[in-house]
Design a protein around this motif. Structure first.
Motif, PDB file in Angstrom:
ATOM      1  N   VAL A 397       0.975  -1.264  -0.057  1.00 18.55           N
ATOM      2  CA  VAL A 397      -0.426   0.126   0.671  1.00 18.55           C
ATOM      3  C   VAL A 397       1.204   1.432   0.424  1.00 18.55           C
ATOM      4  O   VAL A 397       1.905   1.238   1.094  1.00 18.55           O
ATOM      5  N   HIS A 398       0.644   1.865  -1.018  1.00 17.98           N
ATOM      6  CA  HIS A 398       1.197   3.073  -1.623  1.00 17.98           C
ATOM      7  C   HIS A 398       1.679   4.071  -0.055  1.00 17.98           C
ATOM      8  O   HIS A 398      -0.143   4.315   0.102  1.00 17.98           O
ATOM      9  N   LEU A 399       2.158   5.179  -0.227  1.00 15.38           N
ATOM     10  CA  LEU A 399       1.780   6.549   1.155  1.00 15.38           C
ATOM     11  C   LEU A 399       0.605   6.902   0.264  1.00 15.38           C
ATOM     12  O   LEU A 399      -0.290   8.137   1.013  1.00 15.38           O
ATOM     13  N   SER A 400       0.749   7.842  -0.909  1.00 14.11           N
ATOM     14  CA  SER A 400      -1.150   7.797  -1.365  1.00 14.11           C
ATOM     15  C   SER A 400      -2.069   6.812  -1.398  1.00 14.11           C
ATOM     16  O   SER A 400      -2.848   7.775  -1.849  1.00 14.11           O
ATOM     17  N   ASP A 401      -1.782   5.935  -1.622  1.00 18.35           N
ATOM     18  CA  ASP A 401      -3.168   5.065  -1.345  1.00 18.35           C
ATOM     19  C   ASP A 401      -3.514   4.866   0.317  1.00 18.35           C
ATOM     20  O   ASP A 401      -4.641   4.221   0.218  1.00 18.35           O
ATOM     21  N   LEU A 402      -2.924   5.196   1.241  1.00 17.92           N
ATOM     22  CA  LEU A 402      -2.725   5.171   2.835  1.00 17.92           C
ATOM     23  C   LEU A 402      -4.635   6.221   2.724  1.00 17.92           C
ATOM     24  O   LEU A 402      -6.030   5.374   3.043  1.00 17.92           O
ATOM     25  N   ASP A 403      -4.690   7.633   3.101  1.00 20.38           N
ATOM     26  CA  ASP A 403      -6.063   8.061   2.765  1.00 20.38           C
ATOM     27  C   ASP A 403      -6.444   9.574   1.960  1.00 20.38           C
ATOM     28  O   ASP A 403      -5.541   9.470   1.338  1.00 20.38           O
ATOM     29  N   TRP A 404      -7.367   9.232   1.514  1.00 18.86           N
ATOM     30  CA  TRP A 404      -8.284  10.982   0.757  1.00 18.86           C
ATOM     31  C   TRP A 404      -7.755  12.249   1.821  1.00 18.86           C
ATOM     32  O   TRP A 404      -7.228  13.520   0.773  1.00 18.86           O
ATOM     33  N   GLN A 405      -7.501  12.381   2.959  1.00 18.31           N
ATOM     34  CA  GLN A 405      -7.541  13.357   3.549  1.00 18.31           C
ATOM     35  C   GLN A 405      -6.267  13.734   3.766  1.00 18.31           C
ATOM     36  O   GLN A 405      -5.743  14.692   3.446  1.00 18.31           O
ATOM     37  N   LYS A 406      -5.232  13.320   4.819  1.00 16.92           N
ATOM     38  CA  LYS A 406      -4.138  13.056   5.290  1.00 16.92           C
ATOM     39  C   LYS A 406      -2.801  13.024   4.361  1.00 16.92           C
ATOM     40  O   LYS A 406      -3.073  11.943   3.630  1.00 16.92           O
ATOM     41  N   ASN A 471      11.319  11.056  -1.433  1.00 19.17           N
ATOM     42  CA  ASN A 471      11.475  10.069  -1.395  1.00 19.17           C
ATOM     43  C   ASN A 471      12.457   9.480  -2.914  1.00 19.17           C
ATOM     44  O   ASN A 471      12.293  10.276  -3.641  1.00 19.17           O
ATOM     45  N   ASP A 472      13.242   8.605  -2.784  1.00 19.42           N
ATOM     46  CA  ASP A 472      14.206   7.992  -3.477  1.00 19.42           C
ATOM     47  C   ASP A 472      13.003   7.940  -4.711  1.00 19.42           C
ATOM     48  O   ASP A 472      14.013   7.842  -5.497  1.00 19.42           O
ATOM     49  N   GLY A 473      12.000   7.169  -4.371  1.00 25.40           N
ATOM     50  CA  GLY A 473      11.117   6.385  -5.775  1.00 25.40           C
ATOM     51  C   GLY A 473      10.596   7.855  -6.679  1.00 25.40           C
ATOM     52  O   GLY A 473       9.995   7.584  -7.305  1.00 25.40           O
ATOM     53  N   GLY A 474      10.100   9.208  -5.906  1.00 28.31           N
ATOM     54  CA  GLY A 474       9.737  10.277  -6.938  1.00 28.31           C
ATOM     55  C   GLY A 474       9.081  11.111  -5.790  1.00 28.31           C
ATOM     56  O   GLY A 474       9.745  11.556  -4.477  1.00 28.31           O
ATOM     57  N   ILE A 475       8.007  11.662  -6.110  1.00 30.35           N
ATOM     58  CA  ILE A 475       7.474  12.231  -5.438  1.00 30.35           C
ATOM     59  C   ILE A 475       6.136  12.623  -5.209  1.00 30.35           C
ATOM     60  O   ILE A 475       5.213  12.002  -6.495  1.00 30.35           O
ATOM     61  N   GLU A 476       5.500  12.741  -3.955  1.00 31.19           N
ATOM     62  CA  GLU A 476       3.968  12.747  -4.019  1.00 31.19           C
ATOM     63  C   GLU A 476       3.750  14.572  -3.563  1.00 31.19           C
ATOM     64  O   GLU A 476       4.240  15.451  -3.523  1.00 31.19           O
ATOM     65  N   VAL A 477       2.503  14.456  -4.319  1.00 34.88           N
ATOM     66  CA  VAL A 477       1.906  15.864  -4.577  1.00 34.88           C
ATOM     67  C   VAL A 477       0.372  16.032  -4.586  1.00 34.88           C
ATOM     68  O   VAL A 477      -0.381  14.364  -4.365  1.00 34.88           O
ATOM     69  N   ARG A 478       0.235  17.122  -3.984  1.00 29.55           N
ATOM     70  CA  ARG A 478      -1.411  16.984  -3.190  1.00 29.55           C
ATOM     71  C   ARG A 478      -2.041  18.233  -4.786  1.00 29.55           C
ATOM     72  O   ARG A 478      -1.260  19.057  -5.240  1.00 29.55           O
ATOM     73  N   ILE A 479      -3.083  17.557  -5.153  1.00 35.39           N
ATOM     74  CA  ILE A 479      -3.629  18.625  -6.376  1.00 35.39           C
ATOM     75  C   ILE A 479      -4.646  19.217  -6.108  1.00 35.39           C
ATOM     76  O   ILE A 479      -5.219  19.518  -4.969  1.00 35.39           O
ATOM     77  N   ALA A 480      -4.513  20.988  -6.835  1.00 38.58           N
ATOM     78  CA  ALA A 480      -4.986  22.241  -5.955  1.00 38.58           C
ATOM     79  C   ALA A 480      -6.381  21.940  -6.760  1.00 38.58           C
ATOM     80  O   ALA A 480      -6.838  21.082  -7.536  1.00 38.58           O
ATOM     81  N   ASP A 481      -6.820  22.426  -5.735  1.00 42.33           N
ATOM     82  CA  ASP A 481      -8.524  22.593  -5.552  1.00 42.33           C
ATOM     83  C   ASP A 481      -8.822  20.774  -5.791  1.00 42.33           C
ATOM     84  O   ASP A 481     -10.234  20.950  -6.008  1.00 42.33           O
ATOM     85  N   SER A 482      -8.570  20.277  -4.929  1.00 43.96           N
ATOM     86  CA  SER A 482      -9.329  18.893  -4.584  1.00 43.96           C
ATOM     87  C   SER A 482      -8.663  18.709  -3.200  1.00 43.96           C
ATOM     88  O   SER A 482      -7.249  18.953  -3.058  1.00 43.96           O
ATOM     89  N   ASP A 483      -9.062  17.366  -3.052  1.00 41.58           N
ATOM     90  CA  ASP A 483      -8.220  16.196  -2.288  1.00 41.58           C
ATOM     91  C   ASP A 483      -7.157  15.418  -2.443  1.00 41.58           C
ATOM     92  O   ASP A 483      -7.225  14.588  -1.385  1.00 41.58           O
ATOM     93  N   LEU A 484      -7.439  15.091  -3.507  1.00 39.13           N
ATOM     94  CA  LEU A 484      -6.714  13.916  -4.130  1.00 39.13           C
ATOM     95  C   LEU A 484      -5.087  14.239  -4.327  1.00 39.13           C
ATOM     96  O   LEU A 484      -4.196  15.145  -4.309  1.00 39.13           O
ATOM     97  N   SER A 485      -4.265  13.180  -3.620  1.00 37.11           N
ATOM     98  CA  SER A 485      -2.950  13.166  -4.157  1.00 37.11           C
ATOM     99  C   SER A 485      -2.907  11.409  -4.836  1.00 37.11           C
ATOM    100  O   SER A 485      -3.496  11.087  -4.903  1.00 37.11           O
ATOM    101  N   ALA A 486      -1.394  11.811  -5.439  1.00 40.26           N
ATOM    102  CA  ALA A 486      -0.853  11.396  -6.543  1.00 40.26           C
ATOM    103  C   ALA A 486       0.356  11.483  -5.986  1.00 40.26           C
ATOM    104  O   ALA A 486       1.309  12.395  -5.641  1.00 40.26           O
TER     105      ALA A 486
END
Length: 567
Positions: A397-406, A471-486
């Motif tokens: 379970v990747h970090l970006s797939d743990l929670d919608w909000q946090k 991190n070493d594998g890439g970067i995590e971003v939060r999409i503007a005007d939404s609560d989505l992370s990728a």
């Protein structure tokens, strides 16, 4: 009759003459005449004032058979001119010894053999009679190999080699072994000349060692190495051979200089590797017995003389860094698959795991994408959680797939090893043995849709995001005007490989990226900066460049950027 007085000078002269006559006799060998024989003694006159007596037994056989008689001339050793009884002290034994020493010194100088008789055993060896002189024969010099019973060698005349002589100390050291080795070398040379490589002969097993057996070929030994006993694996020669057994062997190699002969038994049998590729085709399954286990795998005997190796990487689908001894045991019957056959190198590569169901294929059939599973948190890393699943496989379970909000890091802190969690299957890559899971996707689809306004996130759209984690594998971003992370993978950070470095980004930095995948049901989003750069380049070339314009790529991109800024 008147006696003439003797002057002082005449007396000294007579005394000196007496010394000159008597002094040289003591300690020398002289000739004497037998004047009488009394019982077992011979009375001998050597020209002194009195005779001497010598026991007849000192004359050996001549004293016993009557050869020594009155009038016989013999050589004796003068020990003393006169003893307390007024007799000369003579010795035939010492005379013989003196004669022998002279003769032996000449033979020693010429490196000639001498004849002697072993007549007694002493500490460390034996005493040898060399025609009157007594020599020492060390136990190590009796024979080429240690012998238990020396009885047959006692009191028998036989040749010896003198190793050392010291007349002052009366020491002589001889060797019987040197004679045997010389004779053996001559014999070996003759036998070797009669043998040829490839010849088949009969031999008797004389000795067995860990590395092979020595076989007597009728006066010369050959070595039968353990690897040449049979085509199959032989752990110790004693498994096949026994001392005293007569066997048929082939002469594999002859070294005429050292007289060393290599023998073989397996060469007399058909080579089981002939036609091996047809007998064991790649992909076929066979049953074999585990014969040996090493750190890098296990050897399996498919038939006598044919063994294959199961490399440790081919033993289990899931047990990666485990010693082969924990998966199989010696003598165990196992089913294996042939992976590769190399007749020239006599190697067969086998697989154990290939005979078992692939747990990733089984998992994919049982739990398709979108299915919900439950498992234990096996490991917790900086980029996500590893969950233990059915079939002894793990899903991540990747970090970006743990929670919608946090944020991912904050959501990760809520989990610990041993926790039982539920997750949704996002992807199963059987070839790479990877299972991607998501926990936040267990929330209703409305959560994803609410987090992403209608039309703002779709495949091919360009979105702006804020970097929340690097991190070493890439970067995590939060999409503007939404609560989505990728999560943007390292390979998607730039079209230029030199710029595919996550560390060039920092938290809070805004980046533009193109949506390459978006599933509203699972809420899974894939972004790529690289895809956006490629798309912009194509648009710029289409709008500002042509095949005959002569404009460079830099000019084209520069014009496109200026136009974009105006808009």
């Amino acid at each position: 009759m008147s006696v003439q007085p003797v002057s002082k000078d005449d007396f000294e002269s007579l005394l000196m003459d007496s010394f000159l006559e008597n002094e040289p006799l003591e300690g020398t060998v002289v000739k004497g005449t037998v004047v009488a024989i009394e019982k077992d003694l011979a009375i001998i006159d050597v020209g002194l004032k009195t005779e001497g007596r010598i026991a007849l037994k000192e004359f050996g056989q001549a004293g016993r058979d009557g050869t020594i008689k009155v009038g016989s001339t013999v050589e004796v050793y003068v020990d003393r001119v006169e003893n307390a009884l007024g007799e000369a002290v003579l010795s035939r034994e010492k005379a013989r010894r003196e004669e022998s020493w002279v003769k032996l010194e000449e033979m020693y100088a010429k490196n000639e053999r001498v004849d002697g008789i072993i007549f007694n055993q002493v500490k460390g060896g034996f005493t040898v009679d060399l025609e009157g002189a007594v020599a020492f024969l060390p136990r190590s010099q009796v024979d080429i190999r240690p012998i238990r019973d020396i009885g047959p060698l006692m009191n028998v005349s036989q040749p010896f080699q003198i190793l050392k002589m010291d007349k002052r100390r009366g020491n002589i050291v001889v060797s019987r072994r040197a004679i045997l080795e010389e004779s053996r070398a001559e014999q070996r040379s003759e036998i070797v000349q009669q043998l040829e490589e490839g010849q088949v002969v009969d031999g008797v097993v004389k000795n067995i060692t860990d590395y092979g057996a020595f076989v007597d070929l009728g006066g010369i030994d050959g070595l039968l190495h353990v690897t040449d006993i049979a085509w199959r694996r032989v752990n110790h020669p004693s498994e096949v051979l026994s001392i005293g057994e007569t066997i048929k062997v082939q002469i594999v190699r002859i070294n005429h200089e050292s007289h060393r002969i290599s023998l073989g038994m397996k060469q007399l049998q058909a080579d089981p590797w002939d036609g091996i590729a047809a007998k064991y085709p790649v992909g076929a399954k066979f049953t074999g017995r585990v014969t040996n286990i090493t750190d890098y795998g296990a050897f399996v005997e498919l038939e006598p003389g044919i063994e294959g190796l199961i490399h440790v990487s081919e033993m289990s689908w899931t047990k990666k860094n485990v010693h082969p001894g924990k998966i199989v045991s010696t003598s165990q019957e196992v089913e294996v698959m042939v992976l590769e056959v190399d007749p020239e190198k006599r190697r067969i590569s086998l697989g154990l795991k290939q005979t078992l169901a692939n747990p990733w294929e089984t998992f994919a059939e049982k739990y398709p994408v979108g299915a919900t599973i439950e498992g234990e948190v096996k490991n917790k890393t900086e980029f996500g959680l590893f969950i233990g699943l059915d079939g002894d496989v793990d899903g991540m379970v990747h970090l970006s797939d743990l929670d919608w909000q946090k944020p991912g890091e904050q959501a990760l802190d809520e989990y610990n090893r041993g926790d039982m969690v539920s997750a949704k299957v996002l992807d199963v890559d059987v070839e790479k043995e990877r299972i991607s899971l998501g926990i936040k996707q267990l929330s209703t689809a409305d959560s994803a849709e609410a987090a992403a306004p209608e039309g703002s996130v779709r495949k091919g759209a360009v979105v702006t995001g804020t970097v929340t984690e690097v991190n070493d594998g890439g970067i995590e971003v939060r999409i503007a005007d939404s609560d989505l992370s990728a999560f943007i993978r390292r390979a998607d950070l730039s079209r230029d490989r030199n710029d595919q470095r996550p560390e060039r980004f920092s938290k809070g930095e805004k980046v533009d990226a193109r949506v390459t995948q978006y599933d509203r049901k699972t809420g899974r989003i894939s972004l790529s900066i690289k895809a956006l750069e490629i798309a912009e380049e194509k648009e710029a070339v289409a709008a500002y460049g042509s095949s005959d314009s002569g404009a460079s790529l830099g000019d084209i991109l520069g014009a496109a950027l200026k136009d974009r800024e105006k808009n």
